[in-house]
Design an enzyme around this catalytic site. Structure first.
Site, PDB file in Angstrom:
ATOM      1  N   HIS A   1       0.219  -1.268  -0.083  1.00 17.78           N
ATOM      2  CA  HIS A   1       0.273  -0.017  -0.133  1.00 17.78           C
ATOM      3  C   HIS A   1       0.600   1.442  -0.429  1.00 17.78           C
ATOM      4  O   HIS A   1       2.078   1.449  -0.137  1.00 17.78           O
ATOM      5  CB  HIS A   1      -1.389   0.079   1.733  1.00 17.78           C
ATOM      6  CG  HIS A   1      -0.368  -0.236   2.104  1.00 17.78           C
ATOM      7  ND1 HIS A   1       1.009   1.252   2.556  1.00 17.78           N
ATOM      8  CD2 HIS A   1      -0.995  -0.960   3.426  1.00 17.78           C
ATOM      9  CE1 HIS A   1       0.562   0.468   4.177  1.00 17.78           C
ATOM     10  NE2 HIS A   1       0.470  -0.087   4.565  1.00 17.78           N
TER      11      HIS A   1
ATOM     12  N   LYS B   1      -7.852  -0.773   6.329  1.00 17.46           N
ATOM     13  CA  LYS B   1      -8.539  -2.116   6.008  1.00 17.46           C
ATOM     14  C   LYS B   1      -9.931  -1.910   6.115  1.00 17.46           C
ATOM     15  O   LYS B   1     -11.115  -2.134   5.426  1.00 17.46           O
ATOM     16  CB  LYS B   1      -8.217  -3.628   6.440  1.00 17.46           C
ATOM     17  CG  LYS B   1      -7.211  -4.523   4.503  1.00 17.46           C
ATOM     18  CD  LYS B   1      -7.455  -5.822   5.047  1.00 17.46           C
ATOM     19  CE  LYS B   1      -7.237  -6.249   3.575  1.00 17.46           C
ATOM     20  NZ  LYS B   1      -6.457  -7.874   4.345  1.00 17.46           N
TER      21      LYS B   1
ATOM     22  N   CYS C   1       0.609  -8.159  22.025  1.00 17.42           N
ATOM     23  CA  CYS C   1      -0.066  -7.240  21.547  1.00 17.42           C
ATOM     24  C   CYS C   1      -0.354  -8.491  19.538  1.00 17.42           C
ATOM     25  O   CYS C   1       1.132  -8.956  19.430  1.00 17.42           O
ATOM     26  CB  CYS C   1      -0.207  -6.877  20.804  1.00 17.42           C
ATOM     27  SG  CYS C   1      -0.973  -5.775  19.197  1.00 17.42           S
TER      28      CYS C   1
ATOM     29  N   CYS D   1      -3.465  -1.832  23.078  1.00 12.94           N
ATOM     30  CA  CYS D   1      -2.389  -2.048  22.483  1.00 12.94           C
ATOM     31  C   CYS D   1      -2.790  -0.527  21.177  1.00 12.94           C
ATOM     32  O   CYS D   1      -3.721  -0.105  20.625  1.00 12.94           O
ATOM     33  CB  CYS D   1      -2.433  -2.520  21.422  1.00 12.94           C
ATOM     34  SG  CYS D   1      -0.952  -2.103  20.130  1.00 12.94           S
TER      35      CYS D   1
ATOM     36  N   CYS E   1       1.331  -6.274  17.383  1.00 12.93           N
ATOM     37  CA  CYS E   1       2.570  -5.858  16.915  1.00 12.93           C
ATOM     38  C   CYS E   1       4.074  -7.212  17.119  1.00 12.93           C
ATOM     39  O   CYS E   1       4.673  -7.023  17.018  1.00 12.93           O
ATOM     40  CB  CYS E   1       3.229  -5.091  18.237  1.00 12.93           C
ATOM     41  SG  CYS E   1       2.329  -3.843  18.654  1.00 12.93           S
TER      42      CYS E   1
ATOM     43  N   HIS F   1       4.113   1.599   2.548  1.00 13.16           N
ATOM     44  CA  HIS F   1       4.812   0.485   2.028  1.00 13.16           C
ATOM     45  C   HIS F   1       6.003   1.241   0.688  1.00 13.16           C
ATOM     46  O   HIS F   1       7.048   0.906   0.842  1.00 13.16           O
ATOM     47  CB  HIS F   1       4.603  -1.032   1.344  1.00 13.16           C
ATOM     48  CG  HIS F   1       4.340  -1.825   2.671  1.00 13.16           C
ATOM     49  ND1 HIS F   1       2.717  -1.687   2.280  1.00 13.16           N
ATOM     50  CD2 HIS F   1       3.970  -2.161   3.662  1.00 13.16           C
ATOM     51  CE1 HIS F   1       2.439  -2.678   3.334  1.00 13.16           C
ATOM     52  NE2 HIS F   1       3.084  -2.444   4.198  1.00 13.16           N
TER      53      HIS F   1
ATOM     54  N   LYS G   1      -6.911   7.600   9.437  1.00 12.74           N
ATOM     55  CA  LYS G   1      -5.371   6.921   9.522  1.00 12.74           C
ATOM     56  C   LYS G   1      -5.976   5.261   8.288  1.00 12.74           C
ATOM     57  O   LYS G   1      -7.051   5.276   8.434  1.00 12.74           O
ATOM     58  CB  LYS G   1      -5.630   5.555  11.059  1.00 12.74           C
ATOM     59  CG  LYS G   1      -4.475   5.167  11.516  1.00 12.74           C
ATOM     60  CD  LYS G   1      -4.158   4.405  12.601  1.00 12.74           C
ATOM     61  CE  LYS G   1      -3.382   2.933  12.305  1.00 12.74           C
ATOM     62  NZ  LYS G   1      -2.979   3.166  13.429  1.00 12.74           N
TER      63      LYS G   1
ATOM     64  N   HIS H   1      -2.882  -1.256  17.881  1.00 13.25           N
ATOM     65  CA  HIS H   1      -4.100  -1.964  16.963  1.00 13.25           C
ATOM     66  C   HIS H   1      -5.343  -1.882  17.906  1.00 13.25           C
ATOM     67  O   HIS H   1      -6.295  -1.825  17.882  1.00 13.25           O
ATOM     68  CB  HIS H   1      -3.594  -3.366  17.100  1.00 13.25           C
ATOM     69  CG  HIS H   1      -2.365  -3.444  16.285  1.00 13.25           C
ATOM     70  ND1 HIS H   1      -1.473  -3.395  16.976  1.00 13.25           N
ATOM     71  CD2 HIS H   1      -2.614  -3.873  15.170  1.00 13.25           C
ATOM     72  CE1 HIS H   1      -0.031  -3.267  16.125  1.00 13.25           C
ATOM     73  NE2 HIS H   1      -0.735  -3.539  14.462  1.00 13.25           N
TER      74      HIS H   1
HETATM   75  N1  MSP Z   1       8.146  -7.061   9.091  1.00  9.18           N
HETATM   76  C1  MSP Z   1       7.853  -5.675   9.766  1.00  9.18           C
HETATM   77  C2  MSP Z   1       9.372  -5.249   9.688  1.00  9.18           C
HETATM   78  C3  MSP Z   1      10.611  -5.736   9.414  1.00  9.18           C
HETATM   79  S1  MSP Z   1      11.968  -4.855   9.485  1.00  9.18           S
HETATM   80  C4  MSP Z   1      13.348  -5.542   9.645  1.00  9.18           C
HETATM   81  C5  MSP Z   1       7.166  -4.428   9.774  1.00  9.18           C
HETATM   82  N2  MSP Z   1       6.042  -4.540   8.639  1.00  9.18           N
HETATM   83  S2  MSP Z   1       4.795  -4.076   7.960  1.00  9.18           S
HETATM   84  O1  MSP Z   1       4.735  -4.500   6.817  1.00  9.18           O
HETATM   85  O2  MSP Z   1       4.175  -4.198   8.937  1.00  9.18           O
HETATM   86  O3  MSP Z   1       5.640  -2.639   7.422  1.00  9.18           O
HETATM   87  C6  MSP Z   1       6.070  -1.420   8.581  1.00  9.18           C
HETATM   88  C7  MSP Z   1       6.727  -0.627   7.787  1.00  9.18           C
HETATM   89  O4  MSP Z   1       5.731   0.473   6.137  1.00  9.18           O
HETATM   90  C8  MSP Z   1       6.491   0.861   7.647  1.00  9.18           C
HETATM   91  O5  MSP Z   1       7.587   1.751   8.874  1.00  9.18           O
HETATM   92  C9  MSP Z   1       6.872   1.968   7.166  1.00  9.18           C
HETATM   93  O6  MSP Z   1       7.759   1.988   6.722  1.00  9.18           O
HETATM   94  C10 MSP Z   1       5.779   1.338   5.776  1.00  9.18           C
HETATM   95  N3  MSP Z   1       4.646   1.552   6.458  1.00  9.18           N
HETATM   96  C11 MSP Z   1       3.220   1.147   6.802  1.00  9.18           C
HETATM   97  N4  MSP Z   1       2.373   2.027   7.365  1.00  9.18           N
HETATM   98  C12 MSP Z   1       2.535   3.221   6.885  1.00  9.18           C
HETATM   99  C13 MSP Z   1       1.740   4.358   6.258  1.00  9.18           C
HETATM  100  N5  MSP Z   1       0.545   4.163   6.572  1.00  9.18           N
HETATM  101  N6  MSP Z   1       2.803   5.412   6.522  1.00  9.18           N
HETATM  102  C14 MSP Z   1       4.193   5.442   6.355  1.00  9.18           C
HETATM  103  N7  MSP Z   1       4.647   4.260   6.298  1.00  9.18           N
HETATM  104  C15 MSP Z   1       4.461   3.082   6.855  1.00  9.18           C
HETATM  105  O7  MSP Z   1       7.241  -3.789  10.365  1.00  9.18           O
END
Ligand code: MSP
Length: 645
Positions: A17, A297, A125, A142, A128, A20, A294, A145
């Protein structure tokens, strides 16, 4: 200097999304920037595939975890090239070499006594994938979440994280750039001001078996974070790969604030236990919200990068994300904000500067980059501003202030647009005595555009390439551009052929999101005088009647809003003599973007007074069924005043 830049590895329980995409575009942009500085860069991203969340998602999809992980990991891998993101490695925690290395590391840390068996009771959690402290909860939930963590009590293995607490505090304090921006460093230090607990690094297989087995106790799997963080080492061949030796010392991680604690506390202490130096820098950004809410989904407001790309194009998406978010703070995404950036920053400011300048070179200098003469003060001012922009841009990019780097570039773009208005190349072109002055002005525009295109490369690689090709560079020269050799004034070769191509960015209609000057209108369009209602003409017109109209090519040399009117613009045009025309196009065009455009004018209409301004002609425009006007502009230079028949 070298750089090893990483993004988080993303969980495969959700599809890619906007969030990412943002982190990964930041990494790609930064990587391209450092390559533009002629540095040696390695860029890694990937997917995190073990743990509760993934097992649950696979179960819900009726698939085996690995099967499920394969399908989502593929979506991430394929999403990046489409956004012109070019990672060197895409790592998966289910890769064989990663699993082996995690087990090697566990063995080493266990053997040296930093992992022990204990019992744990705590609040877990699932979202997390970690135990939360009472202090972290918000009304029992949390904070990330909004669910209550589960009380769990079980035997588990622990990593002696507390042993490294003093070292970590000291390291953060003596390396001010270790965690940036400052607010996140302070957050970590404040957390570390309380005694650190040891980290639970296992899960009993009775509860979860989708993970890497502990090498010293087969009844347990490794906790996801202990597994996932190690990807940063396995991807470069730890422990004995050449690349590990070369890149570990220059590792920089990019994450969002949600995963600060694992990266700023667990990871450096794990590295310390392994006898490795910590990473060099951790860059922490804020969160993207959607229309201030925020992204989630359940709300149904998840923005997919692929949809954005289809609607706006890759470069607009990349530009918008880098321009709109101040790195470290939250930002809000909306369709209106991206459309408005596209129309004003990209189509109006940059696109117009580029097409006006190249059009003038085509018309006034036979399409060849001219030879400049002694610069006038305003020429030097533009050149100095462009050169100063390069060094400020470098500083901002280096410190992840991408929005400020872009502001620097845009201030030169506006200066160049003002420079065109002030130096009036179309006036200079009228008198051959002014040729050398005209050439100097055109040269300054081209050279400024070359530098602008150069610095835009990391953010909008496609546009930057288009600009460079338009300015006469070869494909090879485009590919080899860098700031060290090319980030200075005066490199455009006089005589090189300038190629006026399509416009860089279309203006988008706010409602339909479609380009305003769509090639073949789906809706019927008819030519009308701008400002008059476009009713269909009744009956046929004889050729003699038609001949009564004196249609002329008019070049707009100045445009301004008319006081108290939302609809009217006062235009000064050359056709070939100067005259004033009032046009009802203010809702569709900014005055600045019209200057230099050639349009078609009805030259023999009786003068009419509109809002106090006398109009000596009418400009032709196409009006669609919704009433929107598009000027009938000419792209090839035609001498103003030419008859249209
Ligand atoms: N798998 C773990 C990370 C392990 S790293 C060794 C994880 N994955 S995640 O799919 O949840 O990705 C989190 C990351 O996605 C955030 O730190 C950020 O880089 C990005 N983002 C997810 N949602 C976001 C927003 N709404 N806004 C900006 N970045 C976000 O955590």
């Amino acid at each position: 200097m070298s750089l090893y830049i990483t993004t988080p590895i993303y969980y495969v329980n959700a599809q890619p999304h906007l969030g990412h995409a943002y982190t990964t575009i930041v990494a790609d942009t930064y990587c391209r920037f450092r390559r533009l500085c002629k540095e040696d860069v390695r860029f890694q991203t990937g997917t995190d595939e073990h743990g509760d969340k993934i097992a649950e998602a696979a179960h819900a999809a009726g698939l085996q975890p690995k099967e499920y992980a394969d399908s989502i990991s593929k979506l991430f891998k394929e999403a990046w090239p489409v956004l012109h993101i070019q990672p060197d490695t895409f790592i998966r925690t289910t890769d064989e070499n990663h699993i082996l290395t995690v087990r090697q590391i566990l063995t080493k840390v266990h053997e040296q006594g930093d992992i022990y068996l204990g019992s744990y009771s705590g609040l877990y959690c699932r979202g997390c994938e970690r135990f939360l402290t009472e202090k972290e909860l918000l009304e029992g939930n949390c904070p990330d979440h909004q669910t209550a963590p589960q009380p769990i009590s079980e035997s588990n293995y622990f990593f002696r994280m507390s042993k490294y607490q003093d070292w970590l505090i000291d390291h953060i304090k003596s390396n001010p750039d270790f965690i940036t921006p400052e607010r996140y460093k302070n957050e970590v230090l404040s957390f570390l001001s309380e005694p650190l607990e040891d980290l639970c690094i296992s899960r009993p297989k009775s509860r979860l078996d989708w993970g890497i087995s502990l090498p010293f106790d087969d009844d347990f799997v490794t906790y996801v974070w202990f597994d996932a963080l190690i990807n940063y080492l396995t991807g470069i061949g730890y422990p004995d790969g050449k690349e590990f030796e070369h890149y570990w010392n220059v590792a920089e991680h990019i994450i969002a604030k949600d995963i600060l604690k694992p990266h700023a506390i667990y990871w450096p202490t794990m590295l310390k236990a392994l006898g490795l130096p910590p990473y060099k820098r951790l860059h922490v950004h804020g969160y993207w919200n959607i229309n201030e809410a925020k992204m989630s989904k359940s709300i149904g407001n998840v923005v997919r990068p692929e949809t954005l790309r289809q609607d706006f194009g890759v470069d607009t998406v990349r530009y918008f994300l880098m321009r709109e978010m101040s790195f470290g703070l939250d930002a809000s995404f909306s369709d209106e904000s991206i459309i408005s950036r596209q129309n004003s920053d990209l189509a109006n400011d940059l696109g117009n500067l580029f097409s006006r300048s190249l059009t003038m070179v085509t018309r006034f200098a036979k399409g060849l980059a001219p030879e400049p003469s002694e610069p006038a003060p305003e020429d030097s001012q533009l050149a100095e501003a462009a050169v100063a922009m390069i060094s400020r841009y470098r500083d901002h990019m280096q410190s992840f202030a991408f929005n400020r780097a872009l502001q620097e570039v845009w201030s030169v773009i506006s200066l160049a647009n003002r420079y065109i208005v002030a130096s009036e190349p179309w006036e200079l072109a009228k008198d051959p005595a002014n040729t050398s002055r005209l050439n100097t002005v055109l040269y300054h525009l081209i050279e400024t555009l070359r530098l602008i295109g150069l610095v835009l490369m990391p953010i909008m690689p496609g546009t930057s390439r288009k600009m460079a090709l338009g300015l006469g560079l070869t494909e090879e020269e485009c590919a080899n551009q860098n700031l060290v050799d090319h980030g200075r004034w005066g490199l455009t070769r006089s005589g090189v052929t300038i190629q006026l191509g399509d416009s860089l960015f279309p203006r988008l209609d706010k409602k339909t999101r479609q380009p305003q000057a769509a090639k073949q209108p789906k809706k019927k369009k008819e030519l009308s005088a701008a400002g008059k209602s476009g009713k269909k003409a009744a009956g046929l017109v004889s050729f003699d009647d038609f001949k009564k109209l004196d249609l002329r090519v008019a070049e707009i040399t100045a445009a301004e809003k008319i006081n108290k009117s939302d609809r009217l613009l006062k235009l000064t045009v050359m056709a070939p003599e100067e005259r004033t025309v009032v046009a009802g196009i203010a809702e569709y065009y900014q005055p600045e973007e019209l200057v230099g455009c050639q349009v078609i004018m009805v030259a023999n209409l009786k003068p009419a007074k509109l809002m106090g301004v006398t109009s000596h002609g009418m400009i032709l425009a196409a009006r669609d069924e919704e009433g929107k006007l598009t000027l009938t502009a000419l792209t090839a230079g035609v001498p103003p005043g030419s008859k249209v028949s």
